[in-house]
Write a protein that holds these residues in place. Structure first.
Motif, PDB file in Angstrom:
ATOM      1  N   LEU A   1       0.833  -1.200   0.000  1.00  0.00           N
ATOM      2  CA  LEU A   1       0.000   0.000   0.000  1.00  0.00           C
ATOM      3  C   LEU A   1       0.868   1.251   0.000  1.00  0.00           C
ATOM      4  CD1 LEU A   1      -2.634  -1.090   2.687  1.00  0.00           C
ATOM      5  CD2 LEU A   1      -2.834  -1.235   0.191  1.00  0.00           C
ATOM      6  N   ASP A   2       0.323   2.313  -0.529  1.00  0.00           N
ATOM      7  CA  ASP A   2       1.041   3.586  -0.565  1.00  0.00           C
ATOM      8  C   ASP A   2       0.597   4.424   0.632  1.00  0.00           C
ATOM      9  OD1 ASP A   2       2.522   5.812  -1.316  1.00  0.00           O
ATOM     10  OD2 ASP A   2       0.974   6.524  -2.714  1.00  0.00           O
ATOM     11  N   ILE A   3       1.094   4.059   1.825  1.00  0.00           N
ATOM     12  CA  ILE A   3       0.751   4.786   3.044  1.00  0.00           C
ATOM     13  C   ILE A   3       1.698   5.979   3.138  1.00  0.00           C
ATOM     14  CG2 ILE A   3       0.489   4.667   5.544  1.00  0.00           C
ATOM     15  CD1 ILE A   3      -1.397   2.794   3.929  1.00  0.00           C
ATOM     16  N   ARG A   4       1.130   7.143   3.296  1.00  0.00           N
ATOM     17  CA  ARG A   4       1.932   8.360   3.286  1.00  0.00           C
ATOM     18  C   ARG A   4       1.536   9.287   4.433  1.00  0.00           C
ATOM     19  NH1 ARG A   4      -1.564   7.357  -0.441  1.00  0.00           N
ATOM     20  NH2 ARG A   4      -3.326   8.713  -0.734  1.00  0.00           N
ATOM     21  N   PRO A   5       2.465  10.101   4.871  1.00  0.00           N
ATOM     22  CA  PRO A   5       2.136  11.086   5.919  1.00  0.00           C
ATOM     23  C   PRO A   5       1.280  12.197   5.329  1.00  0.00           C
ATOM     24  CG  PRO A   5       4.394  11.364   5.189  1.00  0.00           C
ATOM     25  CD  PRO A   5       3.866  10.157   4.467  1.00  0.00           C
ATOM     26  N   LEU A   6       0.607  12.887   6.204  1.00  0.00           N
ATOM     27  CA  LEU A   6      -0.199  14.022   5.763  1.00  0.00           C
ATOM     28  C   LEU A   6       0.670  15.275   5.738  1.00  0.00           C
ATOM     29  CD1 LEU A   6      -3.373  13.442   7.962  1.00  0.00           C
ATOM     30  CD2 LEU A   6      -3.118  12.961   5.518  1.00  0.00           C
ATOM     31  N   PRO A   7       0.472  16.128   4.739  1.00  0.00           N
ATOM     32  CA  PRO A   7       1.168  17.415   4.744  1.00  0.00           C
ATOM     33  C   PRO A   7       0.701  18.234   5.955  1.00  0.00           C
ATOM     34  CG  PRO A   7       0.106  16.998   2.616  1.00  0.00           C
ATOM     35  CD  PRO A   7      -0.355  15.939   3.555  1.00  0.00           C
ATOM     36  N   PRO A   8       1.551  19.106   6.468  1.00  0.00           N
ATOM     37  CA  PRO A   8       1.202  19.893   7.660  1.00  0.00           C
ATOM     38  C   PRO A   8      -0.129  20.637   7.553  1.00  0.00           C
ATOM     39  CG  PRO A   8       3.509  20.192   7.125  1.00  0.00           C
ATOM     40  CD  PRO A   8       2.907  19.397   6.002  1.00  0.00           C
TER      41      PRO A   8
ATOM     42  N   VAL B   1     -12.200   9.849  11.112  1.00  0.00           N
ATOM     43  CA  VAL B   1     -11.111   8.859  11.205  1.00  0.00           C
ATOM     44  C   VAL B   1     -10.967   8.133   9.867  1.00  0.00           C
ATOM     45  CG1 VAL B   1     -10.451   6.647  12.258  1.00  0.00           C
ATOM     46  CG2 VAL B   1     -11.179   8.550  13.706  1.00  0.00           C
ATOM     47  N   THR B   2     -12.090   7.746   9.284  1.00  0.00           N
ATOM     48  CA  THR B   2     -12.064   7.050   7.989  1.00  0.00           C
ATOM     49  C   THR B   2     -11.487   7.950   6.906  1.00  0.00           C
ATOM     50  OG1 THR B   2     -13.962   5.709   8.663  1.00  0.00           O
ATOM     51  CG2 THR B   2     -13.464   5.782   6.312  1.00  0.00           C
ATOM     52  N   SER B   3     -11.821   9.235   6.926  1.00  0.00           N
ATOM     53  CA  SER B   3     -11.275  10.182   5.935  1.00  0.00           C
ATOM     54  C   SER B   3      -9.763  10.314   6.063  1.00  0.00           C
ATOM     55  CB  SER B   3     -11.908  11.564   6.106  1.00  0.00           C
ATOM     56  OG  SER B   3     -13.255  11.534   5.773  1.00  0.00           O
ATOM     57  N   VAL B   4      -9.282  10.411   7.296  1.00  0.00           N
ATOM     58  CA  VAL B   4      -7.835  10.515   7.508  1.00  0.00           C
ATOM     59  C   VAL B   4      -7.151   9.247   6.994  1.00  0.00           C
ATOM     60  CG1 VAL B   4      -5.992  10.654   9.239  1.00  0.00           C
ATOM     61  CG2 VAL B   4      -8.002  12.111   9.440  1.00  0.00           C
ATOM     62  N   MET B   5      -7.740   8.099   7.305  1.00  0.00           N
ATOM     63  CA  MET B   5      -7.160   6.845   6.828  1.00  0.00           C
ATOM     64  C   MET B   5      -7.071   6.834   5.304  1.00  0.00           C
ATOM     65  SD  MET B   5      -9.023   4.045   9.285  1.00  0.00           S
ATOM     66  CE  MET B   5      -8.460   2.714   8.250  1.00  0.00           C
ATOM     67  N   ALA B   6      -8.158   7.228   4.650  1.00  0.00           N
ATOM     68  CA  ALA B   6      -8.181   7.230   3.185  1.00  0.00           C
ATOM     69  C   ALA B   6      -7.133   8.192   2.630  1.00  0.00           C
ATOM     70  CB  ALA B   6      -9.575   7.611   2.684  1.00  0.00           C
ATOM     71  N   GLU B   7      -7.034   9.365   3.220  1.00  0.00           N
ATOM     72  CA  GLU B   7      -6.050  10.340   2.734  1.00  0.00           C
ATOM     73  C   GLU B   7      -4.621   9.849   2.942  1.00  0.00           C
ATOM     74  OE1 GLU B   7      -5.406  14.987   2.199  1.00  0.00           O
ATOM     75  OE2 GLU B   7      -7.310  14.155   2.850  1.00  0.00           O
ATOM     76  N   ARG B   8      -4.414   9.073   4.000  1.00  0.00           N
ATOM     77  CA  ARG B   8      -3.086   8.509   4.255  1.00  0.00           C
ATOM     78  C   ARG B   8      -2.759   7.351   3.302  1.00  0.00           C
ATOM     79  NH1 ARG B   8      -0.791   8.172   9.229  1.00  0.00           N
ATOM     80  NH2 ARG B   8       0.904   7.463   7.914  1.00  0.00           N
TER      81      ARG B   8
END
Length: 182
Positions: free
Chosen positions: A69-76, A108-115
Protein backbone atom coordinates in the motif's frame (compact mmCIF):
# COMPACT_ATOMS: atom_id res chain seq x y z
CA UNK A 1 31.61 -49.68 15.37
CA UNK A 2 34.87 -48.08 14.33
CA UNK A 3 36.22 -44.85 15.72
CA UNK A 4 35.55 -43.19 12.40
CA UNK A 5 31.89 -44.27 12.54
CA UNK A 6 31.53 -42.91 16.09
CA UNK A 7 33.07 -39.61 15.09
CA UNK A 8 30.73 -39.40 12.08
CA UNK A 9 27.69 -40.11 14.29
CA UNK A 10 28.78 -37.45 16.80
CA UNK A 11 29.43 -34.88 14.04
CA UNK A 12 26.04 -35.57 12.44
CA UNK A 13 24.34 -35.28 15.85
CA UNK A 14 26.11 -31.99 16.62
CA UNK A 15 25.22 -30.56 13.20
CA UNK A 16 21.60 -31.68 13.63
CA UNK A 17 21.39 -30.10 17.10
CA UNK A 18 22.95 -26.89 15.79
CA UNK A 19 20.45 -26.77 12.92
CA UNK A 20 17.54 -27.33 15.29
CA UNK A 21 18.85 -24.64 17.65
CA UNK A 22 19.27 -22.23 14.73
CA UNK A 23 15.74 -22.78 13.42
CA UNK A 24 14.22 -22.54 16.90
CA UNK A 25 16.16 -19.33 17.48
CA UNK A 26 14.96 -17.88 14.18
CA UNK A 27 11.38 -18.81 14.97
CA UNK A 28 11.64 -17.21 18.41
CA UNK A 29 13.18 -14.12 16.83
CA UNK A 30 10.28 -13.85 14.35
CA UNK A 31 7.75 -14.40 17.13
CA UNK A 32 9.44 -11.75 19.25
CA UNK A 33 9.40 -9.30 16.32
CA UNK A 34 5.69 -9.91 15.73
CA UNK A 35 4.86 -9.70 19.44
CA UNK A 36 6.69 -6.37 19.66
CA UNK A 37 5.23 -4.95 16.46
CA UNK A 38 1.62 -6.00 17.03
CA UNK A 39 1.46 -5.72 20.83
CA UNK A 40 -1.93 -6.78 22.19
CA UNK A 41 -3.10 -7.59 18.66
CA UNK A 42 -0.56 -10.45 18.58
CA UNK A 43 -2.19 -12.17 21.56
CA UNK A 44 -5.68 -11.53 20.20
CA UNK A 45 -4.86 -13.15 16.85
CA UNK A 46 -3.09 -16.08 18.53
CA UNK A 47 -6.12 -16.70 20.74
CA UNK A 48 -8.44 -16.67 17.69
CA UNK A 49 -6.41 -19.14 15.61
CA UNK A 50 -5.86 -22.87 15.95
CA UNK A 51 -2.15 -22.45 16.63
CA UNK A 52 0.60 -19.87 17.00
CA UNK A 53 2.18 -20.67 13.62
CA UNK A 54 -1.09 -19.95 11.81
CA UNK A 55 -1.54 -16.69 13.72
CA UNK A 56 2.01 -15.59 12.97
CA UNK A 57 1.55 -16.37 9.28
CA UNK A 58 -1.48 -14.10 9.26
CA UNK A 59 0.42 -11.29 10.97
CA UNK A 60 3.31 -11.62 8.52
CA UNK A 61 0.78 -11.50 5.66
CA UNK A 62 -0.57 -8.25 7.13
CA UNK A 63 2.94 -6.81 7.11
CA UNK A 64 3.41 -7.84 3.48
CA UNK A 65 0.04 -6.39 2.45
CA UNK A 66 0.88 -3.07 4.09
CA UNK A 67 4.16 -2.90 2.16
CA UNK A 68 2.12 -2.97 -1.05
CA UNK A 69 0.00 0.00 0.00
CA UNK A 70 1.04 3.59 -0.56
CA UNK A 71 0.75 4.79 3.04
CA UNK A 72 1.93 8.36 3.29
CA UNK A 73 2.14 11.09 5.92
CA UNK A 74 -0.20 14.02 5.76
CA UNK A 75 1.17 17.41 4.74
CA UNK A 76 1.20 19.89 7.66
CA UNK A 77 -1.66 21.99 6.27
CA UNK A 78 -3.83 18.88 5.86
CA UNK A 79 -3.03 17.77 9.42
CA UNK A 80 -4.01 21.23 10.68
CA UNK A 81 -7.27 21.11 8.74
CA UNK A 82 -8.16 17.69 10.16
CA UNK A 83 -7.25 18.83 13.67
CA UNK A 84 -9.58 21.82 13.30
CA UNK A 85 -12.37 19.57 12.05
CA UNK A 86 -11.84 17.27 15.06
CA UNK A 87 -12.21 20.26 17.39
CA UNK A 88 -15.52 21.13 15.68
CA UNK A 89 -16.76 17.55 16.08
CA UNK A 90 -15.87 17.56 19.76
CA UNK A 91 -17.69 20.87 20.26
CA UNK A 92 -20.82 19.43 18.60
CA UNK A 93 -20.79 16.54 21.07
CA UNK A 94 -22.38 18.71 23.77
CA UNK A 95 -25.56 19.33 21.74
CA UNK A 96 -25.64 16.22 19.53
CA UNK A 97 -23.54 13.37 20.96
CA UNK A 98 -24.83 10.68 18.59
CA UNK A 99 -24.20 12.87 15.54
CA UNK A 100 -20.72 13.79 16.82
CA UNK A 101 -19.76 10.11 17.22
CA UNK A 102 -20.89 9.42 13.65
CA UNK A 103 -18.84 12.40 12.46
CA UNK A 104 -15.82 11.21 14.45
CA UNK A 105 -16.02 7.81 12.76
CA UNK A 106 -16.25 9.46 9.34
CA UNK A 107 -13.35 11.77 10.15
CA UNK A 108 -11.11 8.86 11.20
CA UNK A 109 -12.06 7.05 7.99
CA UNK A 110 -11.27 10.18 5.93
CA UNK A 111 -7.84 10.51 7.51
CA UNK A 112 -7.16 6.84 6.83
CA UNK A 113 -8.18 7.23 3.18
CA UNK A 114 -6.05 10.34 2.73
CA UNK A 115 -3.09 8.51 4.25
CA UNK A 116 -3.58 5.69 1.70
CA UNK A 117 -5.35 3.02 3.74
CA UNK A 118 -8.18 1.19 1.99
CA UNK A 119 -11.40 2.00 3.85
CA UNK A 120 -14.15 -0.09 2.21
CA UNK A 121 -14.27 -2.97 4.72
CA UNK A 122 -14.03 -2.51 8.51
CA UNK A 123 -12.28 -5.85 9.11
CA UNK A 124 -9.70 -5.04 6.44
CA UNK A 125 -9.19 -1.60 8.01
CA UNK A 126 -8.46 -3.32 11.33
CA UNK A 127 -6.04 -5.69 9.65
CA UNK A 128 -4.19 -2.90 7.84
CA UNK A 129 -4.10 -0.62 10.87
CA UNK A 130 -2.81 -3.42 13.09
CA UNK A 131 0.64 -3.28 11.49
CA UNK A 132 1.40 0.32 12.47
CA UNK A 133 -1.30 1.15 15.01
CA UNK A 134 -1.67 -1.98 17.11
CA UNK A 135 -1.56 -0.02 20.36
CA UNK A 136 -4.69 1.97 19.46
CA UNK A 137 -6.55 -0.76 17.59
CA UNK A 138 -8.64 -1.76 20.61
CA UNK A 139 -9.70 1.88 20.92
CA UNK A 140 -10.92 1.78 17.33
CA UNK A 141 -12.76 -1.51 17.82
CA UNK A 142 -14.49 -0.21 20.93
CA UNK A 143 -15.43 3.11 19.34
CA UNK A 144 -16.81 1.34 16.27
CA UNK A 145 -18.85 -1.05 18.41
CA UNK A 146 -20.32 1.84 20.43
CA UNK A 147 -21.01 3.74 17.22
CA UNK A 148 -22.97 0.76 15.90
CA UNK A 149 -25.04 0.62 19.08
CA UNK A 150 -25.56 4.38 18.88
CA UNK A 151 -26.99 4.00 15.38
CA UNK A 152 -29.56 1.62 16.90
CA UNK A 153 -30.11 4.12 19.75
CA UNK A 154 -28.72 1.62 22.27
CA UNK A 155 -25.81 3.66 23.65
CA UNK A 156 -25.83 5.99 26.64
CA UNK A 157 -24.33 9.46 26.57
CA UNK A 158 -21.42 8.18 28.68
CA UNK A 159 -20.75 5.42 26.16
CA UNK A 160 -20.85 7.98 23.36
CA UNK A 161 -18.32 10.07 25.28
CA UNK A 162 -16.11 6.99 25.59
CA UNK A 163 -16.44 6.40 21.84
CA UNK A 164 -15.16 9.93 21.21
CA UNK A 165 -12.18 9.29 23.49
CA UNK A 166 -11.45 6.02 21.68
CA UNK A 167 -11.77 7.58 18.22
CA UNK A 168 -9.49 10.42 19.31
CA UNK A 169 -6.71 7.97 20.28
CA UNK A 170 -6.50 6.56 16.75
CA UNK A 171 -7.22 9.91 15.11
CA UNK A 172 -4.30 11.61 16.83
CA UNK A 173 -1.97 8.74 16.03
CA UNK A 174 -2.99 8.77 12.35
CA UNK A 175 -2.53 12.53 12.20
CA UNK A 176 0.96 12.54 13.71
CA UNK A 177 2.46 9.42 12.19
CA UNK A 178 5.15 9.75 9.59
CA UNK A 179 6.53 6.95 7.40
CA UNK A 180 10.00 7.04 8.93
CA UNK A 181 11.38 3.59 9.74
CA UNK A 182 8.05 1.91 10.03
Amino acid sequence: MTTFAWVAVVVVAVVALAAVAYFVGQRQKRSSHLRERFGPEYERVVSERDNRREAEEELRAREERLKELDIRPLPPETRDSYAARWTEVQERFVDAPMFAVTEADQLVTSVMAERGYPTEDFEQRLSDLSVRHASTLDHYRTAHEISGRAARKEASTEELRQAMVHYRALFEELLQETTRGR
